[in-house]
Structures are given as C-alpha cells and as structure tokens.
Design a protein around this motif. Structure first.
Motif, PDB file in Angstrom:
ATOM      1  N   ALA A 582       0.832  -1.210   0.000  1.00  0.00           N
ATOM      2  CA  ALA A 582       0.000   0.000   0.000  1.00  0.00           C
ATOM      3  C   ALA A 582       0.866   1.259   0.000  1.00  0.00           C
ATOM      4  CB  ALA A 582      -0.931  -0.002   1.204  1.00  0.00           C
ATOM      5  N   SER A 583       1.935   1.263   0.787  1.00  0.00           N
ATOM      6  CA  SER A 583       2.816   2.430   0.819  1.00  0.00           C
ATOM      7  C   SER A 583       3.562   2.592  -0.501  1.00  0.00           C
ATOM      8  CB  SER A 583       3.814   2.307   1.975  1.00  0.00           C
ATOM      9  OG  SER A 583       3.166   2.487   3.220  1.00  0.00           O
ATOM     10  N   LEU A 584       3.990   1.485  -1.093  1.00  0.00           N
ATOM     11  CA  LEU A 584       4.688   1.559  -2.376  1.00  0.00           C
ATOM     12  C   LEU A 584       3.762   2.077  -3.473  1.00  0.00           C
ATOM     13  CD1 LEU A 584       6.705  -1.776  -2.169  1.00  0.00           C
ATOM     14  CD2 LEU A 584       7.640   0.536  -2.062  1.00  0.00           C
ATOM     15  N   ALA A 585       2.519   1.599  -3.475  1.00  0.00           N
ATOM     16  CA  ALA A 585       1.567   2.052  -4.490  1.00  0.00           C
ATOM     17  C   ALA A 585       1.250   3.533  -4.308  1.00  0.00           C
ATOM     18  CB  ALA A 585       0.293   1.220  -4.410  1.00  0.00           C
ATOM     19  N   GLN A 586       1.123   3.984  -3.071  1.00  0.00           N
ATOM     20  CA  GLN A 586       0.858   5.402  -2.811  1.00  0.00           C
ATOM     21  C   GLN A 586       2.013   6.265  -3.295  1.00  0.00           C
ATOM     22  OE1 GLN A 586      -0.737   6.837   1.134  1.00  0.00           O
ATOM     23  NE2 GLN A 586       1.255   7.859   1.241  1.00  0.00           N
ATOM     24  N   ALA A 587       3.249   5.829  -3.028  1.00  0.00           N
ATOM     25  CA  ALA A 587       4.419   6.602  -3.462  1.00  0.00           C
ATOM     26  C   ALA A 587       4.457   6.735  -4.979  1.00  0.00           C
ATOM     27  CB  ALA A 587       5.695   5.931  -2.955  1.00  0.00           C
ATOM     28  N   LYS A 588       4.114   5.670  -5.669  1.00  0.00           N
ATOM     29  CA  LYS A 588       4.103   5.715  -7.138  1.00  0.00           C
ATOM     30  C   LYS A 588       2.996   6.630  -7.634  1.00  0.00           C
ATOM     31  CE  LYS A 588       3.911   2.697 -11.196  1.00  0.00           C
ATOM     32  NZ  LYS A 588       3.802   1.281 -11.665  1.00  0.00           N
ATOM     33  N   ARG A 589       1.841   6.571  -7.001  1.00  0.00           N
ATOM     34  CA  ARG A 589       0.697   7.379  -7.431  1.00  0.00           C
ATOM     35  C   ARG A 589       0.934   8.865  -7.215  1.00  0.00           C
ATOM     36  NH1 ARG A 589      -3.455   8.768  -4.090  1.00  0.00           N
ATOM     37  NH2 ARG A 589      -2.917   7.083  -2.630  1.00  0.00           N
ATOM     38  N   LEU A 590       1.581   9.224  -6.104  1.00  0.00           N
ATOM     39  CA  LEU A 590       1.747  10.636  -5.732  1.00  0.00           C
ATOM     40  C   LEU A 590       3.116  11.191  -6.105  1.00  0.00           C
ATOM     41  CD1 LEU A 590       0.158  10.537  -2.167  1.00  0.00           C
ATOM     42  CD2 LEU A 590      -0.945  11.193  -4.321  1.00  0.00           C
ATOM     43  N   ASN A 591       4.042  10.306  -6.449  1.00  0.00           N
ATOM     44  CA  ASN A 591       5.418  10.728  -6.703  1.00  0.00           C
ATOM     45  C   ASN A 591       6.033  11.370  -5.466  1.00  0.00           C
ATOM     46  OD1 ASN A 591       7.718  10.908  -8.317  1.00  0.00           O
ATOM     47  ND2 ASN A 591       7.239  13.008  -8.952  1.00  0.00           N
ATOM     48  N   VAL A 592       5.721  10.804  -4.310  1.00  0.00           N
ATOM     49  CA  VAL A 592       6.313  11.219  -3.034  1.00  0.00           C
ATOM     50  C   VAL A 592       7.015   9.995  -2.455  1.00  0.00           C
ATOM     51  CG1 VAL A 592       5.874  12.036  -0.691  1.00  0.00           C
ATOM     52  CG2 VAL A 592       4.554  12.961  -2.603  1.00  0.00           C
ATOM     53  N   PRO A 593       8.318  10.018  -2.264  1.00  0.00           N
ATOM     54  CA  PRO A 593       9.056   8.840  -1.823  1.00  0.00           C
ATOM     55  C   PRO A 593       8.535   8.281  -0.508  1.00  0.00           C
ATOM     56  CG  PRO A 593      10.573  10.514  -2.599  1.00  0.00           C
ATOM     57  CD  PRO A 593       9.217  11.168  -2.530  1.00  0.00           C
ATOM     58  N   ILE A 594       8.723   6.983  -0.334  1.00  0.00           N
ATOM     59  CA  ILE A 594       8.283   6.329   0.893  1.00  0.00           C
ATOM     60  C   ILE A 594       9.084   6.836   2.089  1.00  0.00           C
ATOM     61  CG2 ILE A 594       7.453   4.228  -0.228  1.00  0.00           C
ATOM     62  CD1 ILE A 594      10.094   2.885   0.544  1.00  0.00           C
ATOM     63  N   ALA A 595       8.456   6.751   3.258  1.00  0.00           N
ATOM     64  CA  ALA A 595       9.087   7.044   4.553  1.00  0.00           C
ATOM     65  C   ALA A 595       9.603   8.462   4.670  1.00  0.00           C
ATOM     66  CB  ALA A 595      10.211   6.044   4.833  1.00  0.00           C
ATOM     67  N   GLY A 596       9.053   9.386   3.879  1.00  0.00           N
ATOM     68  CA  GLY A 596       9.516  10.764   3.958  1.00  0.00           C
ATOM     69  C   GLY A 596      10.945  10.940   3.506  1.00  0.00           C
ATOM     70  N   GLY A 597      11.429  10.001   2.680  1.00  0.00           N
ATOM     71  CA  GLY A 597      12.806  10.049   2.220  1.00  0.00           C
ATOM     72  C   GLY A 597      13.039  11.098   1.148  1.00  0.00           C
TER      73      GLY A 597
END
Length: 601
Positions: A582-597
């Motif tokens: 879910a976090s990986l899919a969200q990062a791809k959808r929003l173009n915001v890296p995971i974990a605030g990286g």
C-alpha cells in the motif's frame, strides 16, 4: 547502535542521507496572529503564488505517532471534507509495532503492517486516502519525549516531517498534545515535530538540501492546531459555539460538534467515527459499543487548541512554574527555545505525596508457592486502589527481603477470569488479568528505561503463571525472576508471588530511596481488553511515571560489592514502507518517496 548512552537494537541503515538544519527551536516567536476560530480556509491563490497544486496536495495534515492516533479527530476530518471540501492526509511516524494485539500472536514489524492496513481502512471511511509512514520504531509505552527523540533520531525525523510538509503543502497542520503529563512520549514528540515543522518548512535556510538538491519549495502553512482532551465532558450542539480558552496554555480552543448528520453516510459523524474506530481490531477497539448516543445532548465535540493563525504563532501570558522535575524542565526549555513558553504553563501537575513503606528483612526465604505462610511477609499490607476503570476487583500486596532477593505477594479478589493467553504471550500483559511490579532501584529515574518492570500472568493456556519484562531496561525474558500463583476454583481471584533478585536491577540499590509501584490489571472479558487497573500509587500513568512510585526503604540492607548502572537496550526494529504494498503504491501514485525520504529530481 548507541545513542545518548542507550543501546538501540535496529537493522542496518537503509541509505537515507541525513540533511542539515539550523538549530531547532532557537528562532524567536512569530508575531501575534488573528485569533478567529472558524474552520480551515483553503486559499487557491496562495497555492498559485507558491508551490503548484499537485496530486499530493492536502488541505489538512495530521501528524501522529501511531496508527489510531487520529481517531480522536475522525469525525472532524470527515465533516470538513463533506461540508467544506477539505482534504486530509496523515503522517504516522511509527506503525505501532510495539503495541498490543487483541486478535493474534503477531508482534513487531508483522504487527506494524497489520496496523497500517487497519489505519488505511478506517481512514478510508472518512475519505482519507494518503497516509505517510516514517518507519520509526514503536519501542514501548514511555512518558518521555526526550527518550523518544533519541530512539527516533530526532533530527532525521524532523527532516522527514519538514520534507513531507513541503511536498503536500497543507494549509492546516493538526498535531497531538505536546505536554508531558500522563501521555505517551511518542504523542508528545510527534506534536513537537509538527510544531517545529510548521515553522521550518517555510524557512529557506532549514534543510536547504531539500530545496537545492531535491527541488522542493519552502512552504508555510497558515494554521496550527493541537488536540485538546480537556473538554470531552462538554456535550451538546451549542458547546462548540462558545468561545473557550485552554486553561493550561491560555490559548483559544475551538470545537467541532460530532452530532452533525453526514449526508453521505446517513448517520451522525460521531457514529461514522465509531464505525471507523472499531476497525482497529488489534487494539481492542472492536470491543467499543457499536452505537453512540442518538440524543444530541449526549454527543460531544472534538476539540483543538489554536497554536497559530495566518502563519504566526499565537501568544498567551506566561506562567512560570518553580521546582520543575527534570522531565518538565526539559519541556519548558524546549518551549522557551521555540518561542512558545506559554505551552509549558502548568505542565507539571500537583503530584500527591508518594506513599511510603518499609520492606522488612526475613531470616528465612519465603517458599515461592503463591501462598502466604507465617513469618514470610511480616511487613504492612499495601492496599491497591483503583487507578483506572471501576471497582470490579480488589487487591493488596506485601513485600519482604531475604538476602539479595526481593519477594512480592499480591492477592486479588475477582469475579471473572479474563482472556487466557499462551505462556509465551505475556507481552502487553495488561490485556487480561495480570500483576505488574515496577522498581526504580535508586529512586531517581525520569523514565522507565532505567527501571525494572515485570508483568506476570497468574494463569496461562499451559496452566501455570508466566512473566516477562516490559518497557524497561531489558525488555523481554524475565531471566532470574521466579513466579508462582494460586488461582481459586471456583474462580474468586488469585494470588501471585514473585522473587526478584536485586542484582538483576539496572543499577545498585539505594536502600533509603528504593522506589516501586505494584499494579493489578483486570479484565472480565475474553476479548483481550481491560476494564480496571489498581495500583499502590494510583496517579497519572502509574505504570510508566517513576515520579509517582512510592518509596520503599529496605530494612537493614547493605548492598554487596559495587557495579555500574547498565545502559538500556531498546528495540529499534520497525516495519518498513518498502515491505508495504500500500505504501509503495501510494508513493508511485503521488510521486512522493516512501518514509519521507529524499525526493529525486
């Protein structure tokens, strides 16, 4: 890894670069802002002049420590979306992997991923899609923000929060209560991070690499709110319309009434929020009543202290407290450095006098069998009073010493057994009937990382008792501690007896300042949720606040030999966004890296 004298058990670093920032909290306060108390107001022209609206943009950003921290405000976020068209996103710093599990044996990262799924499902009910996890460890329940800061690596976590604020461009930030008394240190520190990020995200000198190397832009939110739990008893539709002032800080307080009926859901927002909250099944929230009151006069509001308006901190008169204990002095110092000294007004409560007792020495070691025999416990009987909940059970305790061993006997009168757990499922013993013994060997601890705490189940699926250390200097196996119990049949309660070697304590004993608390947790259900808590010293967070514990002078005790205090070992393993689809899919959808990286240009 050792940080601040604390050994942190954690996996290898994942290649996240650390960023620089000006010294946190050193800038002067902003000017007094507008004290209006209407709801958040989106400003499209402001977005056009600053950062462009993007897929990740949110009107409201909530910052919490664990999944479920936002449940206090779900009715508000849903109502703001339906009535005002405001979107909400969430930063959750940990996945709560150190918490309990009411439905299964999962712990650690596996539990964290389950709790993420619960949080996403519950928030979807309110139309909240985007939740950002920072992959920091939820190590255990502590009241210490400074300890939490060391385990989370404060500067790294602050950089991630600032990066996300710049990425999602919120108008309003909502944080938890930053004040120290009687609440989780993770809650406190997550609020501090949000308060600092509110200022730093708009400062081009703060974390400059985010601007130069990552292509982000400074962003200053307009409003900053903090959860306020002090008005929960104020009910009815008119309550939120009155002008209110937080009695602690002196800042204005606004309320959002939960009795408004949702057009989408066909129920009050209080009911919709309850439906969503019950989805947190690992935390026992499914045991909450399914229906909330329908009488409008019995429905409450969700309350917020207004910390800033129009991008500027609000001011209030400062009331200094003398004689602050170290934990409260540290908080006051943080508030001063940030330019918000009024946040520390009255932060330290008027602690009651600590109970006192003398632990007698006995010539013959008590027989560890869960039975009090003549002469084994000649000292006074310690009454355990209700600390939380009701009077479903009663209990007393006795303590004695033989040589370098402490003996504790706890008698509990009860009417119904709680859930029967496996013998290796003692962690978070407060889910069912249990005893907890907490010891501060020198009487000078500011948090439980320098204490010994053991939780004891009087009965398990294996038949006998079981013990484990929890939220202390060496969380885990209760090596060296021996326990016995007698459970009445038919069930009318139980007796627990424990032998604790004084040499297992994290520091040499000071016989005159030795401090302890003895607690009983009671559950009359099979759903791994508690109803009643008792304690010898029943005040605040009695299990986690060494300032509350009673003094227990050790009669005629002269410690043998000398040794140094042992540094705490604290779990540092966290669930990872890289392991969350879910976090990986969200990062791809929003173009915001995971974990605030870091953002790659």
């Amino acid at each position: 890894m050792t940080t601040g004298g604390i050994q942190v058990e954690q996996p290898a670093a994942r290649g996240v670069r650390r960023r620089t920032v000006l010294a946190s909290g050193l800038a002067a306060a902003f000017l007094v802002g507008d004290t209006s108390t209407d709801g958040p107001r989106p400003d499209p022209s402001r977005l056009a002049a600053g950062a462009p609206r993007n897929a990740a943009h949110t009107d409201v950003l909530f910052i919490g420590a664990h999944p479920d921290d936002e449940t206090m405000n779900l009715a508000t976020f849903g109502q703001w979306r339906e009535e005002l068209g405001l979107s909400t996103s969430i930063i959750t710093i940990t996945r709560g992997e150190g918490g309990g599990n009411a439905v299964g044996p999962e712990e650690g990262p596996q539990l964290g991923l389950i709790r993420e799924a619960e949080e996403r499902e519950a928030n979807a009910v309110m139309g909240i899609e985007n939740i950002y996890y920072l992959d920091k460890p939820d190590f255990w329940y502590t009241l210490s923000a400074p300890l939490t800061a060391r385990i989370w690596d404060a500067q790294d976590t602050l950089a991630r929060v600032v990066r996300l604020v710049r990425s999602v461009t919120p108008d309003t930030i909502v944080v938890m209560d930053p004040r120290p008394f009687n609440q989780h240190g993770g809650h406190q520190f997550s609020a501090r991070l949000g308060i600092e990020a509110f200022r730093l995200a708009g400062d081009p000198l703060a974390f400059p690499d985010q601007l130069v190397l990552e292509g982000l832009q400074p962003w200053r939110p307009r409003r900053l709110l903090a959860q306020n739990y002090g008005f929960d008893a104020v009910l009815g539709p008119a309550a939120a319309e009155a002008r209110r002032i937080d009695p602690g800080s002196g800042l204005p307080v606004i309320g959002v009434w939960s009795g408004v009926r949702s057009r989408e859901h066909g129920a009050t927002w209080a009911q919709v929020a309850r439906d969503a909250t019950r989805l947190y099944v690992t935390q026992g929230f499914a045991a909450k009543p399914a229906r909330v009151p329908t009488d409008s006069g019995q429905i409450g509001s969700e309350w917020f202290t207004v910390l800033a308006e129009d991008g500027r901190y609000l001011e209030a008169p400062v009331r200094r407290q003398p004689g602050l204990k170290p934990l409260y002095a540290e908080f006051a110092g943080w508030a001063d450095r940030l330019g918000l000294p009024w946040l520390a007004n009255g932060a330290q409560p008027d602690y009651p006098a600590n109970p006192r007792t003398v632990i007698p020495v006995v010539g013959r070691a008590p027989v560890l069998d869960g039975t009090e025999r003549p002469g084994e416990y000649p000292g006074p009987e310690l009454p355990l009073a209700v600390w939380q909940g009701d009077d479903r059970c009663t209990a007393t305790a006795k303590v004695s010493r033989h040589g370098d061993d402490l003996y504790v006997l706890v008698k509990v009168n009860d009417k119904r057994k709680g859930a029967v757990l496996a013998a290796d499922d003692v962690k978070r013993h407060w889910r069912t009937d249990s005893v907890e013994i907490a010891i501060d060997p020198r009487g000078d601890s500011d948090n439980t990382s320098t204490t010994l705490k053991t939780g004891i189940l009087p009965y398990t699926a294996a038949g006998g008792p079981a013990a484990e250390r929890d939220a202390d200097n060496r969380q885990g196996a209760a090596n060296g501690i021996q326990v016995a119990s007698v459970v009445t049949e038919p069930y009318r309660g139980y007796t627990v007896e424990a032998r604790i070697p004084l040499g297992d304590l994290p520091a040499p004993v000071d016989p005159a300042r030795f401090a302890m608390n003895i607690m009983v947790y009671n559950s009359d259900t099979d759903d791994k949720t508690g109803q009643t808590r008792l304690a010898w010293s029943p005040y605040g967070s009695a299990q986690a606040d060494p300032y509350v514990w009673g003094t227990a002078t050790l009669e005629n005790y002269h410690p043998s030999g000398t040794r140094q205090p042992t540094a705490p070992v604290i779990p540092g393993t966290a669930a990872r966004s890289a392991d969350s689809p879910a976090s990986l899919a969200q990062a791809k959808r929003l173009n915001v890296p995971i974990a605030g990286g870091p953002t790659r240009r």
